[in-house]
Every structure is written in C-alpha cells, then in structure tokens.
Design a protein around this motif. Structure first.
Motif, mmCIF file in Angstrom:
data_model
loop_
_atom_site.group_PDB
_atom_site.id
_atom_site.type_symbol
_atom_site.label_atom_id
_atom_site.label_comp_id
_atom_site.label_asym_id
_atom_site.label_seq_id
_atom_site.Cartn_x
_atom_site.Cartn_y
_atom_site.Cartn_z
ATOM 1 N N THR A 111 0.813 -1.218 0.000
ATOM 2 C CA THR A 111 0.000 0.000 0.000
ATOM 3 C C THR A 111 0.847 1.268 0.000
ATOM 4 O O THR A 111 0.355 2.326 -0.389
ATOM 5 C CB THR A 111 -0.980 0.042 1.199
ATOM 6 N N LYS A 112 2.098 1.175 0.405
ATOM 7 C CA LYS A 112 2.998 2.340 0.346
ATOM 8 C C LYS A 112 3.579 2.508 -1.058
ATOM 9 O O LYS A 112 3.738 3.632 -1.533
ATOM 10 C CB LYS A 112 4.162 2.196 1.343
ATOM 11 N N ILE A 113 3.915 1.399 -1.731
ATOM 12 C CA ILE A 113 4.629 1.482 -3.011
ATOM 13 C C ILE A 113 3.688 1.544 -4.209
ATOM 14 O O ILE A 113 3.934 2.315 -5.144
ATOM 15 C CB ILE A 113 5.601 0.297 -3.174
ATOM 16 N N GLU A 114 2.636 0.757 -4.224
ATOM 17 C CA GLU A 114 1.768 0.670 -5.414
ATOM 18 C C GLU A 114 1.292 2.027 -5.924
ATOM 19 O O GLU A 114 1.391 2.289 -7.105
ATOM 20 C CB GLU A 114 0.591 -0.246 -5.153
ATOM 21 N N PRO A 115 0.774 2.910 -5.057
ATOM 22 C CA PRO A 115 0.315 4.207 -5.570
ATOM 23 C C PRO A 115 1.439 5.022 -6.225
ATOM 24 O O PRO A 115 1.198 5.756 -7.185
ATOM 25 C CB PRO A 115 -0.211 4.933 -4.322
ATOM 26 N N LEU A 116 2.650 4.892 -5.729
ATOM 27 C CA LEU A 116 3.787 5.633 -6.277
ATOM 28 C C LEU A 116 4.078 5.253 -7.722
ATOM 29 O O LEU A 116 4.565 6.071 -8.502
ATOM 30 C CB LEU A 116 5.049 5.392 -5.452
ATOM 31 N N ARG A 117 3.779 4.030 -8.069
ATOM 32 C CA ARG A 117 4.111 3.522 -9.400
ATOM 33 C C ARG A 117 3.291 4.194 -10.508
ATOM 34 O O ARG A 117 3.702 4.201 -11.650
ATOM 35 C CB ARG A 117 3.944 2.008 -9.439
ATOM 36 N N MET A 121 5.398 12.822 -11.620
ATOM 37 C CA MET A 121 6.459 13.415 -10.815
ATOM 38 C C MET A 121 5.911 14.553 -9.953
ATOM 39 O O MET A 121 6.294 14.679 -8.786
ATOM 40 C CB MET A 121 7.610 13.899 -11.702
ATOM 41 N N ASP A 122 5.009 15.345 -10.486
ATOM 42 C CA ASP A 122 4.407 16.428 -9.691
ATOM 43 C C ASP A 122 3.623 15.868 -8.508
ATOM 44 O O ASP A 122 3.675 16.417 -7.404
ATOM 45 C CB ASP A 122 3.503 17.306 -10.563
ATOM 46 N N GLU A 123 2.892 14.782 -8.719
ATOM 47 C CA GLU A 123 2.137 14.160 -7.629
ATOM 48 C C GLU A 123 3.074 13.587 -6.566
ATOM 49 O O GLU A 123 2.799 13.685 -5.365
ATOM 50 C CB GLU A 123 1.227 13.062 -8.177
ATOM 51 N N ILE A 124 4.176 12.996 -7.001
ATOM 52 C CA ILE A 124 5.163 12.455 -6.050
ATOM 53 C C ILE A 124 5.754 13.589 -5.216
ATOM 54 O O ILE A 124 5.867 13.485 -3.986
ATOM 55 C CB ILE A 124 6.266 11.670 -6.787
ATOM 56 N N LYS A 125 6.122 14.689 -5.869
ATOM 57 C CA LYS A 125 6.694 15.832 -5.143
ATOM 58 C C LYS A 125 5.695 16.418 -4.154
ATOM 59 O O LYS A 125 6.055 16.777 -3.037
ATOM 60 C CB LYS A 125 7.172 16.896 -6.133
ATOM 61 N N GLN A 126 4.421 16.486 -4.544
ATOM 62 C CA GLN A 126 3.385 16.994 -3.639
ATOM 63 C C GLN A 126 3.202 16.050 -2.445
ATOM 64 O O GLN A 126 3.126 16.500 -1.298
ATOM 65 C CB GLN A 126 2.048 17.165 -4.382
ATOM 66 N N ALA A 127 3.154 14.748 -2.697
ATOM 67 C CA ALA A 127 3.023 13.770 -1.614
ATOM 68 C C ALA A 127 4.236 13.835 -0.679
ATOM 69 O O ALA A 127 4.093 13.707 0.546
ATOM 70 C CB ALA A 127 2.863 12.365 -2.187
ATOM 71 N N TYR A 128 5.409 14.061 -1.243
ATOM 72 C CA TYR A 128 6.635 14.188 -0.454
ATOM 73 C C TYR A 128 6.528 15.398 0.479
ATOM 74 O O TYR A 128 6.810 15.291 1.677
ATOM 75 C CB TYR A 128 7.842 14.322 -1.394
ATOM 76 N N ARG A 129 6.111 16.537 -0.050
ATOM 77 C CA ARG A 129 5.964 17.750 0.773
ATOM 78 C C ARG A 129 4.937 17.531 1.887
ATOM 79 O O ARG A 129 5.166 17.925 3.040
ATOM 80 C CB ARG A 129 5.568 18.943 -0.093
ATOM 81 N N GLU A 130 3.836 16.874 1.557
ATOM 82 C CA GLU A 130 2.808 16.608 2.562
ATOM 83 C C GLU A 130 3.330 15.662 3.645
ATOM 84 O O GLU A 130 3.045 15.841 4.824
ATOM 85 C CB GLU A 130 1.559 16.030 1.905
ATOM 86 N N GLN A 131 4.094 14.677 3.240
ATOM 87 C CA GLN A 131 4.640 13.710 4.197
ATOM 88 C C GLN A 131 5.650 14.377 5.127
ATOM 89 O O GLN A 131 5.734 14.034 6.299
ATOM 90 C CB GLN A 131 5.268 12.528 3.465
ATOM 91 N N LEU A 132 6.415 15.340 4.606
ATOM 92 C CA LEU A 132 7.366 16.070 5.448
ATOM 93 C C LEU A 132 6.644 16.834 6.558
ATOM 94 O O LEU A 132 7.160 16.953 7.675
ATOM 95 C CB LEU A 132 8.178 17.061 4.612
ATOM 96 N N LYS A 133 5.454 17.340 6.257
ATOM 97 C CA LYS A 133 4.681 18.110 7.235
ATOM 98 C C LYS A 133 3.963 17.211 8.239
ATOM 99 O O LYS A 133 3.583 17.668 9.314
ATOM 100 C CB LYS A 133 3.650 18.975 6.512
ATOM 101 N N SER A 134 3.760 15.947 7.892
ATOM 102 C CA SER A 134 2.990 15.019 8.725
ATOM 103 C C SER A 134 3.757 14.685 10.006
ATOM 104 O O SER A 134 4.980 14.628 10.030
ATOM 105 C CB SER A 134 2.720 13.735 7.936
ATOM 106 N N ASP A 135 3.012 14.418 11.070
ATOM 107 C CA ASP A 135 3.659 14.014 12.326
ATOM 108 C C ASP A 135 3.869 12.502 12.399
ATOM 109 O O ASP A 135 4.458 11.996 13.333
ATOM 110 C CB ASP A 135 2.878 14.516 13.537
ATOM 111 N N HIS A 136 3.390 11.751 11.407
ATOM 112 C CA HIS A 136 3.583 10.300 11.290
ATOM 113 C C HIS A 136 3.016 9.519 12.479
ATOM 114 O O HIS A 136 3.409 8.397 12.720
ATOM 115 C CB HIS A 136 5.060 9.922 11.125
ATOM 116 N N SER A 137 2.106 10.123 13.232
ATOM 117 C CA SER A 137 1.600 9.468 14.442
ATOM 118 C C SER A 137 0.779 8.219 14.139
ATOM 119 O O SER A 137 0.659 7.352 14.991
ATOM 120 C CB SER A 137 0.776 10.451 15.270
#
Length: 182
Positions: A111-117, A121-137
C-alpha cells in the motif's frame, strides 16, 4: 561455490552492467564502507553530477531501510542481512536491494509502493511535501511513514519496482526486493 557457477555469476553480472554488489550482514559500518566503495566506483565510471547524487542517495536510502526495518536473520545472532547491486545500463543506473521483512508487513509495503508507481512526478513531489509536514503518528512501524519510498520515487527516472517473495519453510518472514532506476 563451484568455479563454473562463479564464472556464470560473474558473466551475468558483467552482462547486466553490475558495478557493485554486496550480500551479507548489514551494519552502519558496513553501509559506510559500501558507500565509500560505491563513490570510488562511480568516479572510475566518470559518473558525476546530479545523477550520481541521486544514485548515491537512493543507494543509502535502500540499505538503511534494509538495516532498520529487517527482522534479525534466522541463525545470524541478531544480525540483519541484505543484498544490494548497483549497475549501469547505457546512460542510466539502477539500484536493486533485497532484505527480509516480516510477513505481517507485506500488505503495508504494497500500500505504500503501489500508488507511487502510477503517480506523476508532480504528484510524487506533492506527496513528499505533505509527508514532510505530517507528524507520522498513525504509523507505528516506520519512522518516516513512507518518506523513504517517496524519496526513491522522486529521484528515480522510472517507476520504482518491487517484489515480495515467499521463503520456503518460513512462516514469519519473506524477501522484499526493491529497484530504482536513476
């Protein structure tokens, strides 16, 4: 190992452009040594610039994940094991890493890798920025809650590939293979 098998292994590595290969116990010291060796190997291949930095970053991300998230290898006295190969095909480089994972985490990995495939590239960069802001709780397993996979996808020139393979006779662990092309 029989000499003819070693010869076949070497010929296959040459045919597939393998520049670096390691299989065995993983530790921070082993990773640091592999990193130094890979840097020297890349310099001898005249591989520099942004592509080399992305390749090295992806290499470190993969082997660190193998060290941090692999269960102890059966019969290895609390050690982690893994395998990694770096190669060149034309103007592109690839990194392939394999390590043990607990079977209970197989679906989580998918479930972590499949959506990335299928992301752009713009969607990956946006998801990366959102993940950086997340508290990962919400993720009690991963320190970055998938940030490493996003980093690999962001640096790769093609969709990352993965495979999950059963280990005959093992009820608890499977083998996880991950490939990125830079």
């Amino acid at each position: 190992m029989q000499l003819d098998l070693f010869s076949a292994f070497r010929n296959s590595a040459d045919f597939n452009g393998v520049l670096f290969y390691y299989s065995g116990m993983l530790s921070q010291n082993v990773i640091a040594t592999m990193g130094d060796t890979l840097k020297q190997r890349l310099e001898s291949q005249d591989a520099g610039g942004p592509k080399s930095r992305k390749l090295f970053s992806s290499f470190i991300e993969m082997v660190q994940n193998a060290l941090h998230y692999s269960p102890d290898a059966p019969g290895a006295d609390g050690q982690k094991v893994g395998a990694v190969a770096v190669g060149r095909q034309g103007e592109k480089f690839y990194i392939v890493c394999g390590n043990l994972v607990l079977k209970q985490h197989l679906e989580r990995i998918r479930t972590k890798i499949e959506p990335l495939r299928s992301m752009t590239m713009d969607e990956i960069k946006q998801a990366y920025r959102e993940q950086l802001k997340s508290d990962h709780s919400g993720d009690t397993v991963s320190k970055g809650a998938g940030l490493g996979f996003l980093t690999l996808a962001r640096d790769a020139s093609e969709p990352i590939e993965y495979s999950l393979a059963e280990i005959p006779g093992s009820e608890d662990v499977a083998y996880f293979y991950l490939k990125a092309i830079v």
